[in-house]
Design an enzyme around this catalytic site. Structure first.
Site, PDB file in Angstrom:
ATOM      1  CB  CYS A   1      -0.872   0.070   1.165  1.00 56.33           C
ATOM      2  SG  CYS A   1      -0.087   0.145   2.768  1.00 56.33           S
TER       3      CYS A   1
ATOM      4  CB  ILE B   1       4.167  13.609  20.998  1.00 55.61           C
ATOM      5  CG1 ILE B   1       3.160  14.569  21.616  1.00 55.61           C
ATOM      6  CG2 ILE B   1       5.608  14.158  21.581  1.00 55.61           C
ATOM      7  CD1 ILE B   1       1.710  14.449  21.251  1.00 55.61           C
ATOM      8  N   GLY B   2       5.568  15.068  18.462  1.00 50.69           N
ATOM      9  CA  GLY B   2       6.019  16.264  17.715  1.00 50.69           C
ATOM     10  C   GLY B   2       5.473  16.314  16.664  1.00 50.69           C
ATOM     11  N   GLY B   3       5.698  15.144  15.628  1.00 47.85           N
ATOM     12  CA  GLY B   3       4.877  15.073  14.181  1.00 47.85           C
ATOM     13  C   GLY B   3       3.449  15.224  14.352  1.00 47.85           C
TER      14      GLY B   3
ATOM     15  CG  ASP C   1      -6.330  10.001  16.285  1.00 46.92           C
ATOM     16  OD1 ASP C   1      -7.443  10.265  16.053  1.00 46.92           O
ATOM     17  OD2 ASP C   1      -5.704   9.351  15.585  1.00 46.92           O
TER      18      ASP C   1
ATOM     19  CG  LEU D   1       7.006  20.804  19.351  1.00 48.17           C
ATOM     20  CD1 LEU D   1       6.465  21.933  20.216  1.00 48.17           C
ATOM     21  CD2 LEU D   1       5.881  19.871  19.058  1.00 48.17           C
TER      22      LEU D   1
ATOM     23  CE  LYS E   1      -9.003   6.941  16.404  1.00 48.06           C
ATOM     24  NZ  LYS E   1      -7.628   6.667  16.273  1.00 48.06           N
TER      25      LYS E   1
ATOM     26  CD  GLU F   1     -17.137 -16.436  -7.508  1.00 51.70           C
ATOM     27  OE1 GLU F   1     -17.510 -15.084  -7.685  1.00 51.70           O
ATOM     28  OE2 GLU F   1     -17.162 -17.566  -8.125  1.00 51.70           O
TER      29      GLU F   1
END
Length: 1255
Positions: A44, A292-294, A303, A345, A363, A1190
């Site tokens: 992905c 956490i900074g990102g 979030d 930061l 959440k 199927e």
């Protein structure tokens, strides 16, 4: 390590040193294309599927121990790995050196099918065991939240991994001895049974020394800095007033630190809120590296930002040249993009709640597991000690607008008030007023979630304060389990069929050695192709300018419609789709041209520089739009029986309604891939491609290139999942890549990026049916009239065949004397809808079961009773003229009813719903019938080739494609049984048009019937030739027999051919049309589900399935197909909603990051599958077996029906009686809004400017 400017790390124990590393290169690129470690799969490139999971280890100088963590190689930059040791699946075990216990148990418990996700699964579990020797029940499911599987349904994977530890059935992590082997586990030497202990990768001593490095890339930067390597940014500390995290602290590190601060009761504390917030951020592979900074500085879905705002968090920034840091409170005024590039930061400080202060966080995702929040919310409350009134309150919500919102008016309403029900009620009104002008999609639902969170927080706080009872919220915690029941004949070595033998490629798959198209090593002169595709949904092409692209680094050439030597169009029933669009585009993503470059990154970058000018044309997306504008293809189909007008007139009761299903994306794990290799002579070309139809593809490539089919060899080793999506949609990929290779006379590879694969390829047909049904008051059906509409997309493609199958499926279960149905195909501007698992039958079964549900509710009659009294019986004739012999549906139904204890469960559900206000349950059964064999007689045959070699080993080849359904395993079992030899002497290399021409497309779930018949036929020819020797040498072994045959010049190579029946079918003639299938397959399922009334989230508590597979060729494989098909159907019924953005004209889903197939948390918690015993009616020519694959998907209709029951229970509790139409898929939004209630009523007048448009 000594100071160095090179990037240094280890991979599977081998040192790697890179001077001037490219900061853009990801770990997966380096592993696969430089080290050729292709076990790590690229599925992905979004960090959302887990196929590329690896283990990273480093020595923590402060803790003085080795740390292991899993991560997604597709999202990990190579330059961040200095001083680490990487372990890939190749470093865990191999077929040559022995399998690790984890790998061996996957084989043993049949925990793999197509195998593309398997290496990632292995690495996830391997890492978990390195960190946790004795995992708890929930640890397994948590670890696997970041790993997706589209094939198995997860149950077998979970079982395999549970059995790999000390708490399970095997011995991966226990300290006992088994079979004389000491299996004690050392942290640095994870032991296993099969693998040589000395081969285990040891963490390098070199990396345990302190190091200092300045990694440089002289072309881009003097020094490359990874923030996670800056110790000042890794600070974690706390006191009684605050908790401080450096900005480079990962979420996993945060979680471990916060866990160390926990007490017996964290409810209402910052610690409890943090743990809840961190727990549901992404999955372990992401939490282990995301900081956490990102997170704070991102502008994406919110979030933890909402919790930061709720708690009043303080952010500390430092700018270059400034002496003092800048301190900012996280609030609505905070904008991450407002800071200059020379600011960083430093830390995030969260104030701890003091006495009489409480904080909560929650959440709600679209799907439990790895998912973004639909809405999240936080509540901070400070209470006046003397008066017990609210002194301060902050209620914040996220993901409704572009940044978290602090609802100021909630504070104004609450401050100074006591805790009363009136305040709770009034605050809900305030929340609605504050949010009703937002422009968010799903606005009503999101506001109800915001109100629900406040409601839950408020009730929990009242309980903590002992003001009132809090109530029971959320779903019942349950862990997954399962059982499978089937008969296995005694193993007398004469019959390899009917035995649950493992997948023949399972060892290669679990070790990452199994080869898929993109695992084939690059040719020295190979080029990569990237498509230039339409950025419009419907438009005229005015001009195409390649100049900027051709000047890009690495670009060699381009290809478009002018380069096609032969035919430009293709189509299932005649040319209708252009290989390249030249004058007009009819859907977003339609190929216009291709760019050829030395690397795929260069090709993709250059493709974006091609300038296409358009003139927009009107676009149509939905069935409603198409019918309104009469955008219909000139194809209809009708089925009639009796006299519909007379039937309606004679009926005591009539009922009308609408039933609708949405499209579904295949989301196979291996993206569409092709490697085209022109030969140097005779216009020959070799094609490695993931196709379900080699012979069909061979024909089209020949017509595109104007060369005969005997020069084209299509080779397919295996496919990493298909589900119908690699039959027709693989033609343009292969055709365009072939034209490109032909033009430059060099090998060319094209691998679809996941977002393009999802947006530009066909899907399951969205369907809408208008019905009128007539019946008696006792429930006897008398008449049914149906008008179908299918969303066919831009071209007809396979839609006529899907419509025919759907029409037949509608009339397959119930006796209806007077019946009339007519189907239409809508032409829209989305990629042409195509084959997908079930081929129209899931929609048909959903529609007929929904109609029966409506009738039962109208009559207030038990649902099961209504269906039982109208079901066909043995000896009946259906409306297509087929006499129903060996009609095992009733047996499946009754056995399932018994196995599930349906009557008891139904009573328990009623009791549960009476006693629970905020969660409700529903239980329902569903039957299915599936047709095996294509209606046209010409589509029912197969060929095979069997070669016996001098040493007695056997090589078989056939025309079927292995795509996870265990086809090759079954073929080897058939060959071994037919020849009377052990299974290990039979091998199947690949499917090739040079070996077996004229193969049928692998679909319809009867590929094993056709190809098994052909393999058996070839083996019987060889066995017949050997019979004369067998009679003269009765005691000779197989090898001795073969030596004698060669000496006697007996031909030990044979072709086989099989055709399944002598009559085909013509749908235009209905009951006089012939035989529309070989035989029927039958099944029944019972599903118990539970919903959260306040959020719409659901879980499947229990599913029981009984299925008729005849005498199963391989019961373990068939059980896996049943489980995987059912879970895929659950996705269709609930979470897999395909929507379009009408402004951009594109499918909004771009991959697993935002298209949510079921994950490990979404499968039945109790999953039982039984193969019907002594089932007659199988294909006697192929060991009395029946097809599979199927049909089980159809049984997921039981989930939707159970959800309807739960929703009706919730509505009844809210004073609403009568039936209710629950749309499909039943998303959390639809379930929640259907439950109604006071909160939903508050949102009644909210206007939604932006609608969700489902196709």
């Amino acid at each position: 390590m000594e100071k160095t400017s090179a990037l240094v790390f280890f991979v599977n124990g081998k040192k790697v040193s890179i001077d001037n590393p490219d900061p853009r290169v990801t770990l997966i690129q380096y592993l696969r294309r430089t080290l050729y470690l292709t076990g790590t799969k690229e599925a992905c490139s979004q960090g959302a599927c887990g196929a590329c999971t690896v283990m990273v280890s480093y020595y923590n100088q402060h803790q003085k121990k080795i740390i292991h963590y899993s991560c997604n190689a597709c999202m990990t930059l190579l330059c961040t790995l200095h001083g680490t040791a990487i372990t890939t699946v190749e470093g865990v075990g191999s077929t040559r050196n022995g399998l690790h216990t984890i790998q061996n148990n996957l084989l043993k418990y049949h925990g793999l099918q197509c195998g593309f996700c398997t290496p990632g699964m292995v690495m996830t579990m391997y890492t978990m065991y390195r960190n946790n020797k004795m995992p708890e029940e929930d640890d397994f499911e948590r670890a696997l939240e970041g790993n997706l599987c589209r094939c198995t349904g997860y149950r077998s994977i979970l079982e395999a991994f549970k059995s790999s530890c000390g708490r399970g059935k095997s011995c991966c992590m226990n300290t006992e001895k088994e079979e004389g082997i000491d299996i004690n586990m050392a942290d640095t030497n994870l032991r296993n049974i099969n693998k040589d202990e000395s081969q285990e990768v040891i963490f390098p001593n070199e990396l345990q020394k302190e190091s200092c490095s300045d990694i440089r890339n002289n072309k881009t930067s003097r020094v490359l800095v990874s923030c996670t390597g800056v110790s000042e940014l890794k600070v974690m500390k706390q006191d009684e007033n605050e908790i401080v995290f450096g900005s480079a602290v990962t979420f996993s590190e945060m979680e471990q630190f916060v866990l160390s601060l926990t007490s017996k009761d964290n409810e209402g504390t910052l610690v409890g809120a943090l743990l809840e917030g961190i727990r549901w951020i992404a999955a372990d592979q992401v939490r282990n590296v995301a900081t956490i900074g990102g997170h704070v500085m991102s502008t994406g879905p919110h979030d933890l930002q909402t919790l930061l705002m709720t708690s009043g968090a303080i952010l500390t920034f430092q700018s270059a040249g400034d002496k003092n840091p800048q301190v900012i409170k996280y609030s609505e005024d905070f904008f991450p993009n407002s800071f200059s590039s020379n600011s960083i930061l430093i830390s995030v400080r969260l104030p701890r709640n003091q006495k009489n202060e409480f904080i909560f966080f929650g959440k709600q995702p679209f799907r439990r597991g790895m998912d973004y929040a639909v809405v999240n919310a936080g509540l901070f409350v400070k209470i006046e000690e003397q008066s017990s009134r609210i002194k301060d309150m902050r209620f914040c919500v996220g993901n409704i607008e572009s940044k978290p919102r602090y609802l100021e008016n909630v504070t104004k309403k609450a401050v100074g008030s006591p805790f009363t029900e009136e305040l709770l009620e009034d605050t809900g009104d305030v929340i609605v007023q504050e949010l009703k002008n937002s422009r968010a999609k799903q606005l009503k639902y999101k506001i109800t979630l915001a109100c629900a969170f406040f409601f839950k927080f408020y009730k929990r706080l009242c309980e903590l304060l002992q003001i009132s009872e809090g109530g029971t919220f959320g779903l019942t915690p349950v862990h997954s389990t399962g059982a499978q029941f089937y008969d296995v004949p005694a193993d007398d070595s004469s019959n390899i069929v009917w035995q649950p033998v493992p997948h023949v490629s399972s060892e290669s798959i679990t070790t990452g050695e199994a080869v898929y198209v993109d695992d084939i090593p690059e040719y020295k002169n190979e080029l990569s192709l990237a498509l230039v595709s339409s950025s419009r949904d419907h438009a005229k092409i005015l001009s195409v300018d390649f100049s900027a692209a051709l000047g890009s680094p690495g670009v060699e050439d381009f290809v478009d419609y002018r380069d096609v030597p032969g035919e430009l169009e293709y189509g299932e029933f005649g040319p209708e789709a252009p290989l390249f669009a030249d004058k007009e585009v009819t859907y977003f993503g339609q190929p216009i041209a291709g760019i050829l470059a030395r690397t795929r990154e260069e090709a993709r970058a250059a493709a974006k520089l091609v300038k296409v000018e358009y003139e927009n044309l009107p676009a149509v997306f939905t069935i409603d739009d198409a019918t309104e504008k009469e955008n219909l293809f000139d194809f209809t189909n009708s089925t009639k029986q009796g006299n519909i007008e007379q039937g309606m007139t004679e009926s005591e009761v009539t009922l009308e309604g609408v039933v609708e299903t949405g499209a579904q994306e295949h989301l196979y794990m291996e993206p569409c891939s092709a490697l085209i290799c022109p030969k140097k002579e005779d216009k020959e070309i070799e094609i490695f491609v993931g196709t379900q139809d080699p012979s069909g593809l061979q024909k089209w490539v020949g017509q595109f290139l104007l060369i005969p089919c005997n020069r084209i060899n299509i080779r397919v080793k295996r496919i990493g999942g298909a589900f119908g999506g690699k039959a027709i949609d693989i033609i343009p990929l292969t055709g365009i890549t072939s034209v490109a290779a032909w033009k430059v006379n060099r090998p060319v590879r094209c691998i679809f990026q996941r977002d393009y694969d999802v947006r530009a390829t066909g899907k399951r047909h969205g369907t809408k049916a208008f019905y009128k049904v007539g019946f008696s008051k006792d429930g006897t059906l008398n008449a049914l009239s149906l008008e179908f509409y299918l969303n066919a997309g831009a071209i007809k493609g396979l839609s006529p065949m899907v419509l025919n199958q759907m029409m037949a499926g509608m009339a397959s279960i119930y006796k209806i004397p007077h019946y009339s149905s007519t189907g239409h195909l809508c032409q829209t501007n989305i990629p042409s809808s195509t084959a997908m698992r079930g081929f129209g039958m899931p929609q048909a079964h959903f529609i007929i079961q929904s109609i029966m549900f409506d009738v039962s509710k109208h009559l207030n009659m038990p649902f099961n009773k209504l269906r039982e009294m109208n079901t066909f019986r043995e000896g009946d004739t259906d409306m297509y003229g087929k006499v129903l012999s060996d009609f095992n549906l009733v047996r499946c139904w009754e056995d399932c009813k018994t196995q599930s204890n349906f009557n008891t469960v139904e009573r328990e559900v009623a009791d549960f719903n009476r006693d629970n206000q905020w969660r409700k349950r529903g239980v329902a059964m569903s039957p299915c019938i599936f047709f095996f064999g294509y209606p046209p007689l010409s589509a029912n045959y197969a060929g095979a080739l069997v070669n016996v070699y001098k040493d007695g080993s056997v090589l078989i080849s056939h025309g079927g494609i292995e795509m996870g359904q265990g086809l090759h395993t079954k073929m080897c079992q058939i060959a071994a049984t037919a020849l009377g030899i052990p299974l290990h002497q039979v091998h199947l290399c690949e499917t090739s048009t040079h070996s077996v021409p004229h193969s049928m497309e692998s679909g319809g779930s009867f590929v094993a019937d056709l190809n098994g018949g052909a393999v058996k036929n070839a083996c019987e020819k060889i066995k017949e030739r050997l019979q004369v020797l067998k009679e003269t040498m009765p005691n000779a072994s197989w090898v001795e027999l073969i030596k004698a045959a060669l000496f006697s010049r007996i031909n030990l190579s044979a072709t086989g051919f099989y055709k399944s029946r002598d009559k085909g079918y013509d749908f235009r003639k209905q009951e006089e049309g012939g035989e529309y299938c070989m035989y029927h397959g039958y099944g029944a399922a019972c599903t118990l589900t539970e919903i959260d009334v306040l959020t719409g989230e659901h879980q499947i508590l229990k599913t029981d399935i009984v299925f008729d597979v005849g005498k199963s060729l391989n019961p373990a494989i068939d059980v896996g197909q049943i489980e995987g098909g059912f879970v895929q159907g659950c996705g269709m019924m609930t979470s897999e909603q395909v929507t379009v953005n009408p402004e951009a004209g594109l499918i909004e889903a771009c991959g697993p990051i935002n298209y949510k197939i079921p994950g490990i948390r979404n499968i039945p918690k109790d999953f039982k599958v039984t193969l019907l015993k002594e089932a007659a009616g199988g294909n006697k020519e192929v060991y009395s077996s029946k097809g599979i694959g199927e049909p089980p998907l159809l049984l997921a209709v039981s989930l939707h029906l159970a959800l309807r029951e739960a929703v009706l229970a919730a509505r009844a509790a809210n004073g609403l009686s009568g039936n209710y139409r629950l749309e499909c898929p039943a998303t959390p939004e639809r379930i929640r809004m259907a439950c109604a209630g006071p909160i939903v009523h508050k949102c009644h007048d909210v206007k939604e400017e932006r609608k969700v448009i489902q196709v």
